[in-house]
Design a protein around this motif. Sequence first.
Motif, PDB file in Angstrom:
ATOM      1  N   GLY A  13       0.821  -1.195   0.000  1.00 10.98           N
ATOM      2  CA  GLY A  13       0.000   0.000   0.000  1.00 10.98           C
ATOM      3  C   GLY A  13       0.862   1.254   0.000  1.00 10.98           C
ATOM      4  O   GLY A  13       2.076   1.163  -0.027  1.00 10.98           O
ATOM      5  N   PRO A  14       0.193   2.414   0.049  1.00  8.73           N
ATOM      6  CA  PRO A  14      -1.237   2.578   0.238  1.00  8.73           C
ATOM      7  C   PRO A  14      -2.053   2.853  -1.026  1.00  8.73           C
ATOM      8  O   PRO A  14      -3.265   2.872  -0.957  1.00  8.73           O
ATOM      9  CB  PRO A  14      -1.296   3.829   1.131  1.00  8.73           C
ATOM     10  N   SER A  15      -1.418   3.032  -2.172  1.00  7.05           N
ATOM     11  CA  SER A  15      -2.199   3.515  -3.311  1.00  7.05           C
ATOM     12  C   SER A  15      -1.817   2.767  -4.576  1.00  7.05           C
ATOM     13  O   SER A  15      -0.633   2.605  -4.869  1.00  7.05           O
ATOM     14  CB  SER A  15      -1.927   5.013  -3.496  1.00  7.05           C
ATOM     15  N   THR A  19       1.610   4.188  -5.517  1.00  2.70           N
ATOM     16  CA  THR A  19       2.616   3.259  -4.999  1.00  2.70           C
ATOM     17  C   THR A  19       2.856   2.132  -6.009  1.00  2.70           C
ATOM     18  O   THR A  19       3.938   2.038  -6.588  1.00  2.70           O
ATOM     19  CB  THR A  19       2.182   2.688  -3.634  1.00  2.70           C
ATOM     20  N   THR A  52       1.944  14.800  -3.497  1.00  2.00           N
ATOM     21  CA  THR A  52       1.573  13.852  -2.443  1.00  2.00           C
ATOM     22  C   THR A  52       2.495  12.640  -2.377  1.00  2.00           C
ATOM     23  O   THR A  52       2.150  11.636  -1.783  1.00  2.00           O
ATOM     24  CB  THR A  52       0.123  13.344  -2.660  1.00  2.00           C
ATOM     25  N   TYR A  53       3.714  12.775  -2.932  1.00  2.00           N
ATOM     26  CA  TYR A  53       4.580  11.593  -2.993  1.00  2.00           C
ATOM     27  C   TYR A  53       4.926  11.075  -1.607  1.00  2.00           C
ATOM     28  O   TYR A  53       5.026   9.872  -1.385  1.00  2.00           O
ATOM     29  CB  TYR A  53       5.868  11.912  -3.766  1.00  2.00           C
ATOM     30  N   LYS A  54       5.098  12.007  -0.667  1.00  2.00           N
ATOM     31  CA  LYS A  54       5.612  11.616   0.643  1.00  2.00           C
ATOM     32  C   LYS A  54       4.668  10.648   1.351  1.00  2.00           C
ATOM     33  O   LYS A  54       5.087   9.590   1.821  1.00  2.00           O
ATOM     34  CB  LYS A  54       5.809  12.869   1.489  1.00  2.00           C
ATOM     35  N   GLY A  55       3.392  10.995   1.420  1.00  2.00           N
ATOM     36  CA  GLY A  55       2.442  10.162   2.148  1.00  2.00           C
ATOM     37  C   GLY A  55       2.116   8.853   1.450  1.00  2.00           C
ATOM     38  O   GLY A  55       1.602   7.934   2.064  1.00  2.00           O
ATOM     39  N   HIS A  56       2.397   8.784   0.161  1.00  2.00           N
ATOM     40  CA  HIS A  56       2.118   7.553  -0.577  1.00  2.00           C
ATOM     41  C   HIS A  56       3.366   6.703  -0.785  1.00  2.00           C
ATOM     42  O   HIS A  56       3.294   5.641  -1.398  1.00  2.00           O
ATOM     43  CB  HIS A  56       1.533   7.882  -1.962  1.00  2.00           C
ATOM     44  N   GLY A  57       4.504   7.220  -0.332  1.00  2.00           N
ATOM     45  CA  GLY A  57       5.740   6.462  -0.553  1.00  2.00           C
ATOM     46  C   GLY A  57       6.111   6.355  -2.017  1.00  2.00           C
ATOM     47  O   GLY A  57       6.788   5.423  -2.431  1.00  2.00           O
ATOM     48  N   ARG A  60       9.875   6.036  -2.527  1.00  2.00           N
ATOM     49  CA  ARG A  60      10.401   4.690  -2.235  1.00  2.00           C
ATOM     50  C   ARG A  60       9.989   3.713  -3.321  1.00  2.00           C
ATOM     51  O   ARG A  60      10.765   2.838  -3.710  1.00  2.00           O
ATOM     52  CB  ARG A  60       9.819   4.187  -0.907  1.00  2.00           C
TER      53      ARG A  60
END
Lengths: 222, 297
Positions: A13-15, A19, A52-57, A60
């Motif tokens: 996750g999360p997307s 992701t 929003t890259y940070k919250g979705h990883g 990474r």
Amino acid sequence: MNIFDIIGPVMIGPSSSHTAGAVRLGRVVNKLIDRRELMRVEITLSGSFAQTYKGHGTDRALLAGIMGFHSYSPEIRNALDIAKERGIGYVFLFQDIQGAHPNTARIHYFLKDGGEGIMQGASVGGGNILVSQIDGMEVSFNGESSTILVMHRDKPGVIAAVTQLMHFEFAELNISSFHLTRQNKGGRAIMTIEVDGQPPEGLLPKIRSIPNVENAILIRRI
Amino acid sequence: MLHYDSIAGLVREAEQKGRRISELVLKDQAEVLETTELALYEKMETDFLVMTESVQTGLDKNQRSMSGLTGGEGYRMNRYAEKGGGLCGELLGRAIARALAAAGCNASMGRIVAAPTAGSCGILPGCLVSLREDRGFAERDIVMSMFTAGAFGMVIAGRASIAGAQGGCQAECGSAAAMAAAALVELMGGTPRQCADACAIAISNQMGLVCDPVAGLVEIPCIQRNVSGLVIAFSSADLALAGIGSQIPADECLDAMRQVGDAMSPSLRETARGGLAATPTGRRLQEQIFGTQPSDR
């Protein structure tokens, strides 16, 4: 559509778009690098990826894909550390790429042998991707079929040589889509060939041995 | 060959053959994917095992999302449900905890099964793992019921949508609840027609639900909407099993859902520009996580 498009995929996750799709974009670069040694990458994030890259990883996920991990690999979470351990440098840049899909990444990779390349693509929803540029040349493929990329010199007869080889030596192979772009007349060019099913062993080395072909890589159905 | 363009068609086929929907779907999909029924069953079994793991992972006391906005909900709800069951009773209370856990696992970059999406990945595990672990249903029956859930999902995807960006949350948690409701009915020994009724009721109950993720993250309100989806799946299945059908047939519910999705403002379709995302607190949280950069760089 089949049942596992609904129950599945198994993914980290999360997307699915920010992701899983990002991992798959990274994996295209992994295929382009093709087992050569990677030194560093510059990753440009555009649109929603940048916001929003940070919250979705997403960062990474892209790095994990570049290093060859899958969208279901638990290593995605620690991809930044794994890259450091492997001595792979990375930097993330944020810039709106004009006219690009909202979830677009441009990955510029630099190899230890001095080689380099650029891939640009978008995550278009549900984990699906669309690769739009390789080394500045326009391409268009989504990784849903096996895709063969043939980097070559723009010379007469190269396309015929490649397709004849495919037809006469691997008769069961069927091309579902064919696209050619070039930088300039006589310059570098890319054939994007999507095929049904799995291309047979031995196809790529034979394509590579055709005169004026620099490289051929296979991006298997992801 | 089965057609996945109407729920009524699936029901008719199952009634004519006197079989469960899941049995027909397993056979059909094995043909479509050019593999054996056993291989297909095993793949689905793996999906169920990953779902079960995602629940376990998410029940951890220290589970935290990547953004830090959410975490530990599954653990807290599970503790609460175990101490007497709360208002919902122990079965439903623990099922709620499992839905929170799987959705939390997703938010903390754990491994999940998109069912049908990552954002709605807690609903099927919440229902199915609970029937396996708390009601003692056989794993084989649980795995088979997932073929029914998947078949309903294929019809929903074709007639309406399973993407929040296209149809709002009704397309994600709504679809997951409808799929789960059909699976629950089959597990409880209901008829194919009752599966369709449960699907129709679940869709009707979530008609119009918007997709408004705070800061664009799959956390607020997504994690808790997995709970409401799960509760609706249970109640819709019970209504159908009690013989309380849906006046509006499932396929018409899906067509309505598509029209409602099309009529939704883009601000309510996963853009984080409307609904809860646009509240003062929603905006504050967004700023807290992302600051004013990098979008303004």
